[in-house]
Design a protein around this motif. Structure first.
Motif, PDB file in Angstrom:
ATOM      1  N   ILE A  84       8.541  26.101  55.484  1.00 16.93           N
ATOM      2  CA  ILE A  84       8.931  24.686  55.428  1.00 16.93           C
ATOM      3  C   ILE A  84      10.082  24.452  56.405  1.00 16.93           C
ATOM      4  CG2 ILE A  84       9.866  22.839  53.963  1.00 16.93           C
ATOM      5  CD1 ILE A  84       8.487  24.273  51.578  1.00 16.93           C
ATOM      6  N   LYS A  91      15.754  21.416  53.199  1.00 23.85           N
ATOM      7  CA  LYS A  91      14.319  21.472  53.480  1.00 23.85           C
ATOM      8  C   LYS A  91      13.753  20.076  53.745  1.00 23.85           C
ATOM      9  CE  LYS A  91      13.187  25.554  50.747  1.00 23.85           C
ATOM     10  NZ  LYS A  91      12.225  26.131  49.784  1.00 23.85           N
ATOM     11  N   SER A  93      11.595  18.317  52.517  1.00 25.92           N
ATOM     12  CA  SER A  93      10.824  18.171  51.288  1.00 25.92           C
ATOM     13  C   SER A  93      11.009  16.736  50.792  1.00 25.92           C
ATOM     14  CB  SER A  93      11.335  19.175  50.251  1.00 25.92           C
ATOM     15  OG  SER A  93      10.527  19.150  49.110  1.00 25.92           O
ATOM     16  N   LYS A 119       1.781  19.384  55.687  1.00 29.66           N
ATOM     17  CA  LYS A 119       2.042  20.798  55.384  1.00 29.66           C
ATOM     18  C   LYS A 119       1.806  21.644  56.640  1.00 29.66           C
ATOM     19  CE  LYS A 119       0.658  24.465  52.153  1.00 29.66           C
ATOM     20  NZ  LYS A 119      -0.343  24.860  51.124  1.00 29.66           N
ATOM     21  N   ASP A 124       7.041  19.442  53.378  1.00 25.00           N
ATOM     22  CA  ASP A 124       6.592  19.600  51.994  1.00 25.00           C
ATOM     23  C   ASP A 124       6.595  18.228  51.316  1.00 25.00           C
ATOM     24  OD1 ASP A 124       6.067  20.728  49.431  1.00 25.00           O
ATOM     25  OD2 ASP A 124       8.215  20.619  48.984  1.00 25.00           O
ATOM     26  N   LYS A 126       5.745  16.029  47.993  1.00 27.95           N
ATOM     27  CA  LYS A 126       5.452  16.046  46.557  1.00 27.95           C
ATOM     28  C   LYS A 126       4.907  14.666  46.178  1.00 27.95           C
ATOM     29  CE  LYS A 126       8.915  19.504  45.287  1.00 27.95           C
ATOM     30  NZ  LYS A 126       9.168  19.988  46.657  1.00 27.95           N
TER      31      LYS A 126
END
Length: 212
Positions: A84, A91, A93, A119, A124, A126
């Motif tokens: 990542i 990150k 994310s 990805k 990343d 969610k």
């Protein structure tokens, strides 16, 4: 139109190179063909593609994962041990909030494809599916999101100021992503004040270019 919208309050997404990288990372034509039977058009700006306000000179960004990776690197990201992307120990994310107003297989597939494409470039994502009212409160009131997937309707008058003017940032306002650009504010103001159709067309073409 369906779109992925970004929250500019997140410092990672405030960098336009990251937003551009995400667009390059997505194979939108494949998504359109696979999930919507090719019914639709990939657009590059917030105006209806058949309208007088749409700037045909601005082409949608192509699918180019190599360019996406280069832009993330340029923005200061490097892959961590888990693959990542990271910057300053943080990150890449992010949460993607999706309203479940109507159960739609196409929307689920688009959202999962978005997650998988990103990805591939080290982001990343969610995914959170939320009940309609809860989603609206998170997005329009709390501004508690990184990315959203939503559907909007084109304004026939081609007035996009409620979406992109900095004066429209705030609770329950349409500029929920917090987009702020003095040049865009000025052009939106000018477009509202002029009665000259050709002048408005020129202004909207310029707005389209900047926003793209």
């Amino acid at each position: 139109y369906s779109f992925f919208g970004y929250n500019m309050r997140n410092p990672m997404l405030a960098d336009k190179r990251v937003r551009q990288a995400f667009t390059y990372a997505l194979n939108r034509q494949e998504m359109l063909d696979s999930f919507f039977g090719g019914q639709g058009t990939i657009i590059s700006g917030p105006f209806a593609p058949g309208s007088w306000a749409y700037n045909l000179d601005v082409a949608p960004l192509p699918f180019d994962p190599t360019r996406a990776a280069a832009l993330l690197k340029e923005a200061g990201f490097a892959p961590g041990a888990d693959g990542i992307m990271q910057k300053d120990g943080k990150k890449l994310s992010l949460t993607l909030k999706v309203p479940i107003e109507k159960e739609s297989e196409a929307v689920k597939r688009v959202v999962l494809a978005f997650k998988n494409y990103l990805k591939n470039v080290g982001a990343d994502i969610k995914v959170e599916f939320k009940e309609w009212q809860a989603w609206k409160e998170d997005v329009f009131f709390e501004h508690d999101f990184d990315i959203i997937f939503a559907v909007w309707v084109f304004d026939d008058s081609a007035d996009i100021s409620s979406l992109f003017h900095s004066g429209e940032i705030g609770a329950w306002k349409n500029n929920f992503g917090g987009y702020s650009n003095p040049e865009v504010d000025g052009l939106n103001n000018e477009s509202k004040l002029t009665l000259d159709h050709e002048k408005r067309r020129t202004i909207n073409r310029k707005l389209h270019t900047i926003l793209a």
